[in-house]
Design a protein around this motif. Structure first.
Motif, PDB file in Angstrom:
ATOM      1  N   SER A 186       1.527   4.991  -1.641  1.00  0.00           N
ATOM      2  CA  SER A 186       0.809   6.298  -2.109  1.00  0.00           C
ATOM      3  C   SER A 186       1.983   7.270  -2.595  1.00  0.00           C
ATOM      4  CB  SER A 186      -0.091   6.955  -0.989  1.00  0.00           C
ATOM      5  OG  SER A 186      -0.720   8.188  -1.654  1.00  0.00           O
ATOM      6  N   THR A 187       1.533   7.726  -3.973  1.00  0.00           N
ATOM      7  CA  THR A 187       2.401   8.719  -4.531  1.00  0.00           C
ATOM      8  C   THR A 187       1.962  10.160  -4.303  1.00  0.00           C
ATOM      9  OG1 THR A 187       1.514   8.750  -6.664  1.00  0.00           O
ATOM     10  CG2 THR A 187       3.343   7.135  -6.210  1.00  0.00           C
ATOM     11  N   GLY A 188       0.895  10.482  -3.455  1.00  0.00           N
ATOM     12  CA  GLY A 188       0.247  11.649  -3.249  1.00  0.00           C
ATOM     13  C   GLY A 188       1.257  12.751  -2.775  1.00  0.00           C
ATOM     14  N   LYS A 189       1.965  12.375  -2.050  1.00  0.00           N
ATOM     15  CA  LYS A 189       3.365  13.334  -1.235  1.00  0.00           C
ATOM     16  C   LYS A 189       4.208  13.851  -2.530  1.00  0.00           C
ATOM     17  CE  LYS A 189       5.212  13.830   2.697  1.00  0.00           C
ATOM     18  NZ  LYS A 189       5.775  13.496   3.984  1.00  0.00           N
TER      19      LYS A 189
ATOM     20  N   GLU B 287       3.578  13.697  -5.652  1.00  0.00           N
ATOM     21  CA  GLU B 287       2.643  14.406  -6.527  1.00  0.00           C
ATOM     22  C   GLU B 287       2.390  15.865  -6.203  1.00  0.00           C
ATOM     23  OE1 GLU B 287       1.668  13.616  -9.685  1.00  0.00           O
ATOM     24  OE2 GLU B 287       2.566  11.687  -9.444  1.00  0.00           O
ATOM     25  N   GLY B 288       2.135  16.053  -4.880  1.00  0.00           N
ATOM     26  CA  GLY B 288       1.741  17.297  -4.255  1.00  0.00           C
ATOM     27  C   GLY B 288       3.219  18.235  -4.387  1.00  0.00           C
TER      28      GLY B 288
ATOM     29  N   ASN C 192       5.497  17.765  -6.715  1.00  0.00           N
ATOM     30  CA  ASN C 192       5.641  18.209  -8.104  1.00  0.00           C
ATOM     31  C   ASN C 192       4.716  19.149  -8.687  1.00  0.00           C
ATOM     32  OD1 ASN C 192       7.624  16.386  -8.618  1.00  0.00           O
ATOM     33  ND2 ASN C 192       6.252  14.793  -9.311  1.00  0.00           N
ATOM     34  N   ASN C 193       3.610  19.348  -8.093  1.00  0.00           N
ATOM     35  CA  ASN C 193       2.519  20.374  -8.005  1.00  0.00           C
ATOM     36  C   ASN C 193       2.787  21.605  -7.835  1.00  0.00           C
ATOM     37  OD1 ASN C 193       0.066  21.413  -9.359  1.00  0.00           O
ATOM     38  ND2 ASN C 193      -0.949  21.073  -7.357  1.00  0.00           N
TER      39      ASN C 193
ATOM     40  N   HIS D 124       0.873  -1.283   0.141  1.00  0.00           N
ATOM     41  CA  HIS D 124       0.196  -0.125  -0.004  1.00  0.00           C
ATOM     42  C   HIS D 124       0.799   1.238  -0.029  1.00  0.00           C
ATOM     43  CE1 HIS D 124      -3.478  -2.309   0.557  1.00  0.00           C
ATOM     44  NE2 HIS D 124      -2.759  -3.002   1.672  1.00  0.00           N
TER      45      HIS D 124
END
Length: 62
Positions: A18-21, A23-24, A26-27, A16
């Motif tokens: 997550s690539t959320g951090k 991606e945030g 990079n944004n 499990h």
């Protein structure tokens, strides 16, 4: 095609992550690049990247 990639797809359920951090981050970098359009000093941009994350995430980069 699904059968060929079955092990990779099922591995996503076992691990499990997550690539959320990421991606945030990079944004935030993309937004900063848009706001700094036209600046000529690359060193200042690099310093802004370090300051963007308060050196918590990017402390070992560069």
């Amino acid at each position: 095609m699904l059968i060929a990639h079955r092990t990779g797809i099922l591995a996503g359920y076992d691990c499990h992550l997550s690539t959320g951090k990421v991606e945030g981050i990079n944004n935030n970098i993309k937004v900063m690049k848009r706001n700094a359009y036209g600046f000529r000093n690359k060193k200042y941009f690099k310093l802004r990247l370090y300051a963007l994350h308060d050196c918590r995430i990017t402390q070992n980069v560069g």
